[in-house]
Write an enzyme that holds these catalytic residues in place. Structure first.
Site, PDB file in Angstrom:
ATOM      1  N   HIS A   1       0.837  -1.207   0.000  1.00  0.00           N
ATOM      2  CA  HIS A   1       0.000   0.000   0.000  1.00  0.00           C
ATOM      3  C   HIS A   1       0.872   1.257   0.000  1.00  0.00           C
ATOM      4  O   HIS A   1       0.988   1.958   1.009  1.00  0.00           O
ATOM      5  CB  HIS A   1      -0.947   0.000   1.201  1.00  0.00           C
ATOM      6  CG  HIS A   1      -2.047  -1.001   1.093  1.00  0.00           C
ATOM      7  ND1 HIS A   1      -2.023  -2.219   1.749  1.00  0.00           N
ATOM      8  CD2 HIS A   1      -3.208  -0.988   0.379  1.00  0.00           C
ATOM      9  CE1 HIS A   1      -3.123  -2.904   1.460  1.00  0.00           C
ATOM     10  NE2 HIS A   1      -3.858  -2.176   0.632  1.00  0.00           N
TER      11      HIS A   1
ATOM     12  N   ASP B   1      -5.994   5.165  -0.944  1.00  0.00           N
ATOM     13  CA  ASP B   1      -5.230   4.522   0.132  1.00  0.00           C
ATOM     14  C   ASP B   1      -4.212   5.471   0.749  1.00  0.00           C
ATOM     15  O   ASP B   1      -3.205   5.026   1.307  1.00  0.00           O
ATOM     16  CB  ASP B   1      -4.513   3.275  -0.388  1.00  0.00           C
ATOM     17  CG  ASP B   1      -5.380   2.034  -0.329  1.00  0.00           C
ATOM     18  OD1 ASP B   1      -5.156   1.115  -1.144  1.00  0.00           O
ATOM     19  OD2 ASP B   1      -6.288   1.972   0.532  1.00  0.00           O
TER      20      ASP B   1
ATOM     21  N   ASP C   1      -8.987  -1.596  -7.863  1.00  0.00           N
ATOM     22  CA  ASP C   1      -8.246  -1.786  -6.617  1.00  0.00           C
ATOM     23  C   ASP C   1      -7.656  -3.185  -6.504  1.00  0.00           C
ATOM     24  O   ASP C   1      -6.583  -3.371  -5.915  1.00  0.00           O
ATOM     25  CB  ASP C   1      -9.173  -1.511  -5.436  1.00  0.00           C
ATOM     26  CG  ASP C   1      -8.416  -1.358  -4.135  1.00  0.00           C
ATOM     27  OD1 ASP C   1      -9.025  -1.569  -3.059  1.00  0.00           O
ATOM     28  OD2 ASP C   1      -7.206  -1.042  -4.172  1.00  0.00           O
TER      29      ASP C   1
END
Length: 742
Positions: free
Chosen positions: A544, A585, A710
């Site tokens: 991430h 994110d 995603d």
């Protein structure tokens, strides 16, 4: 004691009694001069003078006449001053002359050198030159006409006495006027410019940066007090010395000096990191910027060096402390206030809530959340350090900014005091084993790298941030030419941009969809916004990080390019989707929602264990955007558009939360897929299904689009899929190894 007579108005009699014939001759000369000049008086007012970038105003010239007795010569200069608009004083004795000069600071002084029985003109000149104000005064000696039997005398004795010019006796007002005007536009103007340089030297003396000025052959001509403190020398030990005479540090590479000299000798600016040796013998690391100064004839006449300390070593920190202790407290307070206005970074979950402590920006806004108000008083020391580094990056060279980026990456990790291995290139298996023993089995990789990555080569060349999409480096531009393809390799872009792919891909994608035009913002604002958003992605996360955000942005843009999607969404939906993909994110701590809830983190408490990360991503994204006008991409759109756009972005980011995954999928299937399938089965032509463009269905399409983007990496080419799998595994399995405290 002789009197000082103020300059009378034109046509009035001087207060000193003069002979009738002299007065008559003076009046005739004035009449002739006025006739030659069409009867107009040339009064000189304050004039504007430029010296480099400075703009100055020169006051009317002041003249001091030193004559023991009034005669036609003193009268000639008096009325010449009157015609030129100068302020004039007369002194009869050396004592009154010195007293008058110290009071008025005249620019021009005229001394009668024709007779020595009244006073010694050279002694008078020396007494005036002994004072500080005389540095910028021009002193004129009036000498007698040489007779035909004598050879003209040398001017050297006059120059040695302190005179600047010699004037052969001539009582004509025109001759005196011409002499004074030439002095004004020559020596006086030059001295006026030199006086202005005192302000520049005052600024240099109070500057906190070390400054060194050398000649074109590297002889030291000036160093400021900051330079003396940094290097440990007194300026008297340096001025007049060649740089080659000073001790050199052995930490620089052998060819660095040759590289610097080659660059600056061409008239180009050089900046970089350089090791210098202090008087004590210690080596210190400096950020150096050397600028050549072009002078007469287009040749390089000086080199100006600005030097800052790097704070990476203990020695440098000690020296920097000396700088700060000896600096101005007001400057420190000003810097502290400026740092408080900057973005507050976080290094772990516990410090994330401190981002709300931007007091100046909150004074005009009311936030209903009590948690946001409480967060204003919470600021960890590491947050202050990160803010200081961010402030230092604003005006730093590219190389310095990139070095500080690497510092921030290190500070954002939670293992600041854990030992780390230097390299994995020689034997990755041994390195991993030893690393596991050193960290109790916990392995955190720095940056976006993963051990499975073998074919992505990192480049160590410096990369400047682009001003617009048109000025990206060629290596980046070549990769972005293929960004519309599904096979686009995001890891190659990550490598060539030094783990900053989001800015470059964002500029390209947003330009293709006309985001700036829709939002009425400039590319500069968009670039600043992308930089702020990317800076808040943790590059220490294996998965991430900003590379994942860039990958989701690429997939979203790819889906938006498909005809069925284009036919269902308008431009506002497209802009919302691209922005949501970019921020979806941001500030991800590398932990799942379940982990944060079980650990009792402050974020989980703040958002009541419900969509913790997704709520934080959207809240922080808007906070970062609107807090600074330089990166506020929404500042020029009307309120209704902003509210609609904001709601769409929030809805899409919250849709990436996996607990409602099947709810979103079922709604999409029942509202979109099944009607589309029935429409296709009932007709041979392609057409939009009924209700597809309804707002509710558009929302479902946008939710499903960002959800697919995603988690789209398993659908990428196999080598990219394997890389993503390795990264997500690394991040996921690192979680249980952390000790959680409620």
């Amino acid at each position: 004691m002789a009197s000082q007579v103020s300059h009378p108005t034109h046509g009035s009699q001087p207060s000193v009694l003069i002979a009738g014939n002299a007065a008559k001759r003076r009046q005739n000369d004035c009449s002739l001069l006025e006739k030659n000049k069409s009867g107009s008086m040339e009064q000189v007012s304050s004039a504007e003078v430029r010296i480099g970038p400075m703009r100055l105003t020169q006051d009317p010239i002041q003249v001091l006449l030193i004559f023991a007795k009034e005669d036609s010569q003193s009268d000639g200069f008096w009325w010449a001053c009157d015609r030129a608009g100068y302020s004039c004083n007369i002194a009869r004795t050396p004592e009154s002359a010195l007293e008058c000069f110290l009071d008025k600071h005249h620019e021009i002084i005229v001394i009668d050198h024709r007779q020595t029985r009244n006073f010694d003109a050279e002694a008078v000149c020396r007494s005036i030159r002994a004072t500080n104000p005389s540095e910028h005064a021009v002193i004129l000696a009036v000498v007698s006409q040489a007779s035909g039997n004598y050879e003209e005398a040398s001017v050297l004795p006059l120059l040695h006495a302190g005179f600047n010019r010699r004037f052969m006796e001539n009582s004509s007002i025109i001759a005196c006027y011409n002499e004074l005007i030439q002095i004004e536009h020559g020596e006086v103007l030059s001295q006026f410019k030199l006086r202005a340089c005192n302000s520049v030297f005052t600024a240099l003396d109070h500057c906190h940066e070390a400054i060194e000025i050398t000649s074109d052959d590297h002889v030291i001509q000036y160093v400021n007090p900051a330079f003396e403190r940094m290097m440990g020398y007194h300026k008297g030990e340096l001025l007049g010395k060649e740089l080659a005479e000073l001790p050199k540090s052995d930490k620089n590479r052998a060819d660095l000096l040759d590289t610097i000299n080659t660059c600056i000798k061409k008239g180009k600016e050089w900046q970089g990191v350089y090791y210098a040796r202090r008087k004590s013998g210690d080596s210190i690391q400096q950020h150096v910027k050397i600028t050549p100064v072009i002078g007469q004839g287009g040749k390089i006449r000086h080199f100006v060096s600005l030097k800052k300390l790097c704070c990476s070593t203990d020695k440098n920190k000690q020296i920097l402390k000396i700088h700060r202790d000896s600096g101005d407290n007001s400057q420190t307070e000003s810097h502290s206030f400026r740092y408080k206005n900057r973005r507050k970074e976080s290094i772990d979950v516990k410090s994330i809530s401190s981002r709300g402590s931007d007091a100046p920006s909150l004074q005009n806004r009311r936030y209903p959340s009590m948690a946001r108000i409480h967060s204003m008083t919470i600021e960890a020391p590491i947050t202050k350090v990160i803010n200081i580094i961010n402030a230092a990056q604003e005006n730093s060279p590219v190389t310095v900014a990139e070095a500080l980026d690497r510092v921030l990456e290190i500070l954002r990790t939670t293992e600041l005091y854990s030992p780390q291995l230097g390299t994995k290139d020689e034997d990755p298996h041994t390195s991993d084993l030893v690393g596991g023993l050193m960290t109790d089995g916990l392995r955190r990789l720095s940056g976006n790298e993963y051990v499975f990555t073998k074919n992505v080569h990192q480049s160590h060349s410096h990369l400047a941030m682009p001003g617009t999409i048109t000025d990206v480096p060629p290596s980046v531009a070549q990769l972005l030419d293929n960004e519309e393809s599904w096979e686009f390799n995001i890891f190659e872009l990550e490598a060539v941009t030094h783990k900053r792919p989001l800015v470059y891909l964002g500029l390209k994608v947003f330009s293709r969809f006309g985001v700036c035009e829709f939002l009425h913002c400039s590319e500069t604002t968009l670039r600043a916004w992308l930089q702020v958003i990317e800076a808040n992605y943790h590059s220490s996360n294996a998965y991430h990080n900003s590379t994942h955000a860039a990958d989701v942005l690429h997939a979203t843009a790819f889906f938006l390019g498909k005809e069925r999607v284009k036919g269902s969404l308008d431009q506002l939906d497209e802009v919302a989707a691209l922005i949501a993909a970019t921020v979806h994110d941001v500030d991800h701590p590398g932990r799942t929602n379940s982990f944060l809830c079980n650990a009792g983190s402050e974020l989980a408490v703040l958002y009541n264990d419900t969509a913790v990360l997704e709520s934080h991503h959207t809240a922080l994204a808007f906070q970062l955007t609107v807090k600074d006008s330089k990166c506020n991409i929404f500042k020029n759109i009307d309120r209704n558009h902003y509210r609609t756009l904001r709601q769409a972005i929030i809805d899409m980011v919250l849709a990436t939360e996996m607990t409602k995954h099947f709810e979103h999928v079922n709604k999409f299937v029942n509202s979109i897929n099944k009607p589309m399938a029935a429409e296709i089965d009932g007709s041979d032509c392609e057409c939009s299904p009924p209700g597809k463009n309804f707002p509710e269905n558009q929302t479902l399409i946008k939710r499903m689009m960002i959800k697919c983007a995603d988690v789209a990496n398993p659908c990428r080419p196999l080598d990219l899929c394997i890389e993503w799998a390795g990264r997500i595994s690394e991040e996921y399995f690192a979680q249980p190894l952390h000790t959680c405290q409620r």
